[in-house]
Design a protein around this motif. Sequence first.
Motif, PDB file in Angstrom:
ATOM      1  N   SER A   1       0.795  -1.084   0.092  1.00 52.45           N
ATOM      2  CA  SER A   1       0.065  -0.162  -0.049  1.00 52.45           C
ATOM      3  C   SER A   1       0.648   1.429  -0.060  1.00 52.45           C
ATOM      4  CB  SER A   1      -1.034  -0.022   1.279  1.00 52.45           C
ATOM      5  OG  SER A   1      -0.243   0.240   2.301  1.00 52.45           O
ATOM      6  N   ALA A   2       2.127   1.090   0.258  1.00 49.05           N
ATOM      7  CA  ALA A   2       2.809   2.320   0.520  1.00 49.05           C
ATOM      8  C   ALA A   2       3.581   2.141  -0.878  1.00 49.05           C
ATOM      9  CB  ALA A   2       4.179   2.171   1.329  1.00 49.05           C
TER      10      ALA A   2
ATOM     11  N   ALA B   1       4.280   3.724  -7.596  1.00 52.21           N
ATOM     12  CA  ALA B   1       5.494   3.062  -8.615  1.00 52.21           C
ATOM     13  C   ALA B   1       4.967   3.200 -10.079  1.00 52.21           C
ATOM     14  CB  ALA B   1       5.172   1.586  -8.410  1.00 52.21           C
ATOM     15  N   SER B   2       5.960   3.165 -11.018  1.00 49.04           N
ATOM     16  CA  SER B   2       5.555   3.099 -12.551  1.00 49.04           C
ATOM     17  C   SER B   2       5.168   1.715 -12.982  1.00 49.04           C
ATOM     18  CB  SER B   2       6.731   3.667 -13.205  1.00 49.04           C
ATOM     19  OG  SER B   2       7.806   2.613 -13.089  1.00 49.04           O
ATOM     20  N   ALA B   3       4.702   1.488 -14.068  1.00 51.57           N
ATOM     21  CA  ALA B   3       4.378   0.399 -14.739  1.00 51.57           C
ATOM     22  C   ALA B   3       5.449  -0.776 -14.523  1.00 51.57           C
ATOM     23  CB  ALA B   3       3.874   0.661 -16.141  1.00 51.57           C
ATOM     24  N   ALA B   4       6.603  -0.064 -15.099  1.00 56.70           N
ATOM     25  CA  ALA B   4       8.168  -0.787 -15.050  1.00 56.70           C
ATOM     26  C   ALA B   4       8.224  -1.211 -13.502  1.00 56.70           C
ATOM     27  CB  ALA B   4       8.971  -0.243 -15.528  1.00 56.70           C
TER      28      ALA B   4
ATOM     29  N   PHE C   1      -4.514 -10.582  -2.489  1.00 58.23           N
ATOM     30  CA  PHE C   1      -5.428  -9.701  -3.128  1.00 58.23           C
ATOM     31  C   PHE C   1      -4.960  -8.244  -2.855  1.00 58.23           C
ATOM     32  CE2 PHE C   1      -8.163 -13.218  -2.793  1.00 58.23           C
ATOM     33  CZ  PHE C   1      -8.837 -13.228  -3.977  1.00 58.23           C
ATOM     34  N   SER C   2      -4.265  -7.836  -1.590  1.00 58.78           N
ATOM     35  CA  SER C   2      -3.486  -6.616  -1.466  1.00 58.78           C
ATOM     36  C   SER C   2      -2.548  -6.189  -2.710  1.00 58.78           C
ATOM     37  CB  SER C   2      -2.842  -6.514  -0.413  1.00 58.78           C
ATOM     38  OG  SER C   2      -1.774  -7.574  -0.141  1.00 58.78           O
ATOM     39  N   LEU C   3      -1.903  -7.049  -3.235  1.00 53.64           N
ATOM     40  CA  LEU C   3      -0.899  -6.542  -4.160  1.00 53.64           C
ATOM     41  C   LEU C   3      -1.767  -6.709  -5.573  1.00 53.64           C
ATOM     42  CD1 LEU C   3       1.674  -6.174  -5.379  1.00 53.64           C
ATOM     43  CD2 LEU C   3       2.288  -8.794  -5.493  1.00 53.64           C
TER      44      LEU C   3
ATOM     45  N   THR D   1      -6.875   6.364   5.110  1.00 54.00           N
ATOM     46  CA  THR D   1      -5.762   7.004   4.744  1.00 54.00           C
ATOM     47  C   THR D   1      -5.080   5.952   3.483  1.00 54.00           C
ATOM     48  OG1 THR D   1      -4.350   5.751   6.357  1.00 54.00           O
ATOM     49  CG2 THR D   1      -5.077   8.302   6.865  1.00 54.00           C
ATOM     50  N   GLU D   2      -5.987   5.220   3.132  1.00 49.56           N
ATOM     51  CA  GLU D   2      -5.573   4.498   1.952  1.00 49.56           C
ATOM     52  C   GLU D   2      -4.402   3.435   2.123  1.00 49.56           C
ATOM     53  OE1 GLU D   2      -5.590   6.787  -1.651  1.00 49.56           O
ATOM     54  OE2 GLU D   2      -7.883   7.184  -1.415  1.00 49.56           O
ATOM     55  N   ARG D   3      -4.430   2.922   3.227  1.00 51.50           N
ATOM     56  CA  ARG D   3      -3.300   1.970   3.635  1.00 51.50           C
ATOM     57  C   ARG D   3      -3.932   0.789   4.196  1.00 51.50           C
ATOM     58  NH1 ARG D   3       1.768   4.141   4.826  1.00 51.50           N
ATOM     59  NH2 ARG D   3       2.398   1.807   4.759  1.00 51.50           N
TER      60      ARG D   3
END
Length: 416
Positions: A105-106, A111-114, A132-134, A411-413
């Motif tokens: 979540s951090a 991150a970029s697509a790569a 599922f988190s990933l 906080t979207e974590r």
Amino acid sequence: MQTGILRRRLREAEKLLKRKEAKARSPAPPQAMIGAGWVLLGEKEQGEALLASAIAKADPEHNASENRRVVAEALAAVGRIREAIDVLADGEKEPSWTETSAAFSAICPRASAAELKHLVTKMKGRGAHNEFSLLDRGLERLIALKEWDAARAWLEEFDGLSKSAALVRLMTALAAAGEPARAEAVAKDELAPKYTSCAEFLLALARVAPQQAAGPFEKIAKASKLHKEGDHAFLRNFAGAAARLGRFEAAEKLERQVETPLERFEVRTGVLAELDPEHAKWQEWFTRTREELPKQRRTSQQLAGLASRGGLTEVAATLLEQAIELAREEGYPDIALEEVSGVLAEHGDLTGAHRAFMAISKGKRSYRNQPLLAACQARGLWTAVLELLRAMPQDLNGGPSRGLQMLLKQTERDGF
């Protein structure tokens, strides 16, 4: 002013690292967070030195990922995403799901697509990718970046998870971005009338791109073998898609074809769930549904929610009381009543959800408030949230723990 306070706190934290009590534990987590703090305050040299020390001292760990998760979060905070991924994945022990969700979540939102491809490759190499988190965090980021091809490929990386909900999210995002044809194309295989699950994707497409759904609808409508399998989800989803597309004759045909009252209930509620209550046909379908309502708790709670959504307050209350009484007759009534509360909350009836919640036995009520808490949080009803949390035991598994989970979500974590 605030910057000065932060600097003072960081200096105090560094001093604490030299105490005997601190030396009994790994220095990596606090060094990482303090180092990230200095970097963000512009003291790059001081911060980088602490981060380098934290990376070097991440192992050994008593519990897998307990140090590396914190170091990865700190690196992500200062924009060193690839290093954060490597730290998380390269420990002596295999990454632990109890820690990785917080790190994902951090990392993923930055991150970029790569970099996301690097993350899933590294986690797959350690056998720790099927979380599922990933899946959800990575997909959310790729959608935000409008990396549509990468988003579709992302789903294929997760060979041990159900990806239906994720694919529906991608279809919805594509349609919202003005790519309705692409929304259909990403689910081409799933829309083929081979399995009853095709209706789930048909309904999703009908909601966001009705013109694109017309073709798959016709093919699925002709697949009579699917209609005869008695799959309740198929009946509900296909009828809902028919309502979305204005193809009521197809829903009525299915209603006649099915054999049991419970199957007819699924068809009818599928239509009702997708129709606007102001639609001319809504009352007609509701009346038929209530006239042949199977006497089950699940059917009563579902129709109560739909009645509330349609503004039929007295009817909804009557149906809710039926659901509550039937729930009390089950082997685990408190669990059943929590489900009743959840269904009413999903339909926006917080009064009904609270009524079902209060029917739960007093000794177990405080632990069965999750549907009501989630509904209050979604609507920003923080006074109600606090009242529910205060009624819970103030122990490790009670109000404080539930409150922390809500703060993380706000906080979207992710995390524990």
